[in-house]
Design a protein around this motif. Structure first.
Motif, PDB file in Angstrom:
ATOM      1  N   GLU A 103      20.670  23.620  59.603  1.00 57.83           N
ATOM      2  CA  GLU A 103      20.818  23.010  58.292  1.00 57.83           C
ATOM      3  C   GLU A 103      22.134  23.474  57.675  1.00 57.83           C
ATOM      4  N   LEU A 104      22.934  22.540  57.228  1.00 60.76           N
ATOM      5  CA  LEU A 104      24.195  22.898  56.591  1.00 60.76           C
ATOM      6  C   LEU A 104      23.990  23.062  55.088  1.00 60.76           C
ATOM      7  N   ILE A 105      24.410  24.202  54.568  1.00 61.48           N
ATOM      8  CA  ILE A 105      24.313  24.482  53.137  1.00 61.48           C
ATOM      9  C   ILE A 105      25.705  24.374  52.527  1.00 61.48           C
ATOM     10  N   GLU A 106      25.825  23.571  51.485  1.00 59.16           N
ATOM     11  CA  GLU A 106      27.106  23.431  50.799  1.00 59.16           C
ATOM     12  C   GLU A 106      27.224  24.520  49.732  1.00 59.16           C
ATOM     13  N   VAL A 107      28.271  25.329  49.841  1.00 61.36           N
ATOM     14  CA  VAL A 107      28.531  26.346  48.833  1.00 61.36           C
ATOM     15  C   VAL A 107      29.652  25.836  47.929  1.00 61.36           C
ATOM     16  N   THR A 109      16.670  42.566  44.697  1.00 58.42           N
ATOM     17  CA  THR A 109      15.312  42.754  45.225  1.00 58.42           C
ATOM     18  C   THR A 109      14.765  41.474  45.849  1.00 58.42           C
ATOM     19  N   ALA A 110      15.333  40.307  45.467  1.00 59.57           N
ATOM     20  CA  ALA A 110      14.838  39.027  45.975  1.00 59.57           C
ATOM     21  C   ALA A 110      15.870  38.276  46.808  1.00 59.57           C
ATOM     22  N   TYR A 111      16.953  38.958  47.208  1.00 56.22           N
ATOM     23  CA  TYR A 111      17.971  38.274  48.006  1.00 56.22           C
ATOM     24  C   TYR A 111      17.454  37.860  49.376  1.00 56.22           C
ATOM     25  N   ALA A 112      16.621  38.697  49.983  1.00 56.47           N
ATOM     26  CA  ALA A 112      16.246  38.485  51.383  1.00 56.47           C
ATOM     27  C   ALA A 112      14.742  38.304  51.541  1.00 56.47           C
ATOM     28  N   GLY A 113      14.354  37.328  52.342  1.00 56.14           N
ATOM     29  CA  GLY A 113      12.982  37.220  52.800  1.00 56.14           C
ATOM     30  C   GLY A 113      11.984  36.589  51.859  1.00 56.14           C
ATOM     31  N   CYS A 114      12.242  36.597  50.547  1.00 56.72           N
ATOM     32  CA  CYS A 114      11.268  36.068  49.594  1.00 56.72           C
ATOM     33  C   CYS A 114      11.243  34.540  49.659  1.00 56.72           C
ATOM     34  N   ASP A 115      10.064  33.972  49.367  1.00 57.91           N
ATOM     35  CA  ASP A 115       9.859  32.532  49.485  1.00 57.91           C
ATOM     36  C   ASP A 115       9.690  31.898  48.108  1.00 57.91           C
ATOM     37  N   PHE A 116      10.581  30.956  47.782  1.00 59.81           N
ATOM     38  CA  PHE A 116      10.470  30.175  46.559  1.00 59.81           C
ATOM     39  C   PHE A 116      10.071  28.747  46.939  1.00 59.81           C
ATOM     40  N   TYR A 117       9.120  28.182  46.194  1.00 59.28           N
ATOM     41  CA  TYR A 117       8.603  26.857  46.525  1.00 59.28           C
ATOM     42  C   TYR A 117       8.783  25.867  45.375  1.00 59.28           C
ATOM     43  N   SER A 118       9.935  25.889  44.754  1.00 53.95           N
ATOM     44  CA  SER A 118      10.207  24.953  43.667  1.00 53.95           C
ATOM     45  C   SER A 118      10.543  23.571  44.231  1.00 53.95           C
ATOM     46  N   GLU A 119      10.130  22.544  43.511  1.00 51.83           N
ATOM     47  CA  GLU A 119      10.421  21.164  43.927  1.00 51.83           C
ATOM     48  C   GLU A 119      11.812  20.716  43.472  1.00 51.83           C
ATOM     49  N   SER A 120      12.402  21.428  42.468  1.00 50.14           N
ATOM     50  CA  SER A 120      13.634  20.882  41.898  1.00 50.14           C
ATOM     51  C   SER A 120      14.649  21.938  41.465  1.00 50.14           C
ATOM     52  N   ALA A 121      14.498  23.182  41.920  1.00 54.21           N
ATOM     53  CA  ALA A 121      15.392  24.249  41.443  1.00 54.21           C
ATOM     54  C   ALA A 121      16.753  24.192  42.128  1.00 54.21           C
ATOM     55  N   SER A 122      17.794  24.396  41.329  1.00 47.78           N
ATOM     56  CA  SER A 122      19.139  24.631  41.854  1.00 47.78           C
ATOM     57  C   SER A 122      19.385  26.129  41.907  1.00 47.78           C
ATOM     58  N   THR A 123      20.285  26.542  42.801  1.00 50.75           N
ATOM     59  CA  THR A 123      20.577  27.962  43.001  1.00 50.75           C
ATOM     60  C   THR A 123      21.980  28.279  42.530  1.00 50.75           C
ATOM     61  N   PHE A 124      22.084  29.305  41.679  1.00 46.81           N
ATOM     62  CA  PHE A 124      23.376  29.758  41.163  1.00 46.81           C
ATOM     63  C   PHE A 124      23.538  31.239  41.501  1.00 46.81           C
ATOM     64  N   ILE A 174      20.569  34.343  50.534  1.00 42.06           N
ATOM     65  CA  ILE A 174      20.164  33.553  49.372  1.00 42.06           C
ATOM     66  C   ILE A 174      19.977  32.084  49.753  1.00 42.06           C
ATOM     67  N   ALA A 175      20.784  31.619  50.703  1.00 44.64           N
ATOM     68  CA  ALA A 175      20.702  30.218  51.135  1.00 44.64           C
ATOM     69  C   ALA A 175      19.327  29.859  51.683  1.00 44.64           C
ATOM     70  N   GLY A 176      18.570  30.834  52.127  1.00 38.94           N
ATOM     71  CA  GLY A 176      17.258  30.549  52.723  1.00 38.94           C
ATOM     72  C   GLY A 176      16.081  30.751  51.802  1.00 38.94           C
ATOM     73  N   LYS A 225      19.945  22.488  49.496  1.00 34.07           N
ATOM     74  CA  LYS A 225      21.091  22.552  50.406  1.00 34.07           C
ATOM     75  C   LYS A 225      22.414  22.798  49.682  1.00 34.07           C
ATOM     76  N   HIS A 226      22.314  23.137  48.390  1.00 41.78           N
ATOM     77  CA  HIS A 226      23.525  23.389  47.614  1.00 41.78           C
ATOM     78  C   HIS A 226      23.397  24.737  46.900  1.00 41.78           C
ATOM     79  N   ILE A 227      24.458  25.518  46.932  1.00 41.14           N
ATOM     80  CA  ILE A 227      24.522  26.771  46.177  1.00 41.14           C
ATOM     81  C   ILE A 227      25.802  26.754  45.343  1.00 41.14           C
ATOM     82  N   TYR A 228      25.673  27.100  44.079  1.00 45.75           N
ATOM     83  CA  TYR A 228      26.838  27.235  43.218  1.00 45.75           C
ATOM     84  C   TYR A 228      27.198  28.719  43.137  1.00 45.75           C
ATOM     85  N   PHE A 229      28.363  29.058  43.653  1.00 45.84           N
ATOM     86  CA  PHE A 229      28.806  30.455  43.701  1.00 45.84           C
ATOM     87  C   PHE A 229      29.917  30.644  42.668  1.00 45.84           C
TER      88      PHE A 229
END
Length: 351
Positions: A176-180, A286-301, A322-324, A335-339
């Motif tokens: 899966e390609l993630i756009e940063v 504390t939540a960078y790695a391994g944690c599972d988020f199940y939002s239907e519409s969240a964007s990541t910043f 964080i991409a995962g 598939k999008h992260i705002y850095f």
């Protein structure tokens, strides 16, 4: 050794007969279900992690497992091991010695060291704990060291402990390609405040689906490794406790910082699949790695304030993790992260 993962396979559990190897496993990608394999396979398993939030998140999803962190007594551990046909134990590095005392037959257990790159990453402030864990793991005949972070390839052959341990890297045909989206800002915290204000005012990020339909991201998850900076975003934006979920490490100091926001604010937890998510989620490391988020519409910043060394985000490692975090394929914003970042002396290039 490199192993190909055929096209069409998204999770390790989909591979017929797959077992976590005895040795290092570089997963190649995040979110491929390696920890799920450890929690569901037919072996008595200990899953170690230095991040309590990751352990709590997995424990909430697998109620038949035992969470061993501060506050769990020895009798509870022994009772669980004796009465459970296939024990699945989630344990922090700090609590591992306590768990070790409760296991009489080490040969019965497999051990999975999840996100083991943290042994390297945390060495500047927690080296004794990491080294102690590695030494204690020698009594177990079957240990899997899990990670999906490129730091492994660069440094693992320079560490004596891992020189004779088998190394497996997974090469996925489907990636899966993630756009940063990289946004340089002289003041990342001010930029984060503007993001929150936009969400408050209903000015949501939009995306065009292949069907031609526009959809809005009505939730945002902000990763920023400073509780103090999180407070400095939430407070001036006058957010209510009902709208804010603060995922930070458990400590008196963090609780004291959060109390500065106002009445009703406290540390939160990551919602399970199907549970309601709040509009704003703020996460520290504390939540960078391994944690599972199940939002239907969240964007990541991801907010990086490089002027404060302890809050800098290493974009060669942490962004991979964080991409995962957003797990639902139905979330078109995953598939999008705002850095958003500033720079000091040097700047990492686009590649």
């Amino acid at each position: 050794m490199t192993e190909k993962v055929s096209s069409g396979i998204k999770f390790l559990g989909d591979i017929p007969g797959f077992e976590l190897p005895n040795g290092v496993l570089n997963k190649g990608i995040t979110g491929c279900g390696a920890t799920t394999v450890a929690l569901t396979d037919p072996y008595s398993t200990i899953i170690c992690s230095p991040r309590n939030e990751l352990l709590r998140n997995k424990s909430d999803q697998y109620p038949n497992s035992l969470l061993v962190i501060g506050g769990v007594n020895v009798d509870e551990i022994i009772n669980y091991i004796n009465k459970t046909p296939i024990p699945k134990i989630l344990v922090s590095y700090d609590s591992f010695p306590k768990l070790l005392e409760c296991i009489s037959d080490k040969s019965k257990f497999r051990v999975v060291v999840d996100e083991f790159h943290f042994i390297l990453q945390d060495a500047s402030f927690k080296s004794e704990v990491g080294l102690a864990l590695l030494n204690k793991l020698k009594v177990f005949p079957y240990v899997t060291y899990l990670s999906a972070t490129p730091i492994l390839d660069k440094f693992i052959d320079k560490i004596d402990f891992f020189k004779d341990i088998p190394y497996t890297k997974l090469d996925w045909e489907d990636k899966e390609l993630i756009e940063v989206v990289r946004i340089k800002s002289p003041n990342p915290i001010s930029a984060a405040i503007r993001i929150v204000e936009n969400y408050k005012n209903g000015d949501y990020p939009k995306i065009l689906l292949p069907t031609g339909e526009w959809v809005e991201s009505t939730e945002c998850v902000i990763f920023l490794n400073s509780v103090n900076n999180n407070v400095n975003i939430v407070k001036p934006c006058r957010l209510s406790p009902e709208d804010v979920n603060l995922i930070v490490g458990a400590s008196e100091d963090n609780d004291k910082q959060i109390s500065k926001i106002g009445e009703g604010f406290s540390r939160g937890r990551i919602p399970l699949k199907g549970e309601k998510h709040k509009k704003f989620t703020f996460c520290t490391s504390t939540a960078y790695a391994g944690c599972d988020f199940y939002s239907e519409s969240a964007s990541t910043f991801v907010i990086s304030d490089n002027k404060r060394l302890n809050t800098s985000i290493d974009i060669s490692t942490d962004l991979v993790q964080i991409a995962g975090r957003q797990r639902l394929e139905t979330n078109p914003f995953r598939k999008h992260i705002y850095f958003i970042y500033n720079t000091s002396i040097a700047e990492t290039n686009d590649e």
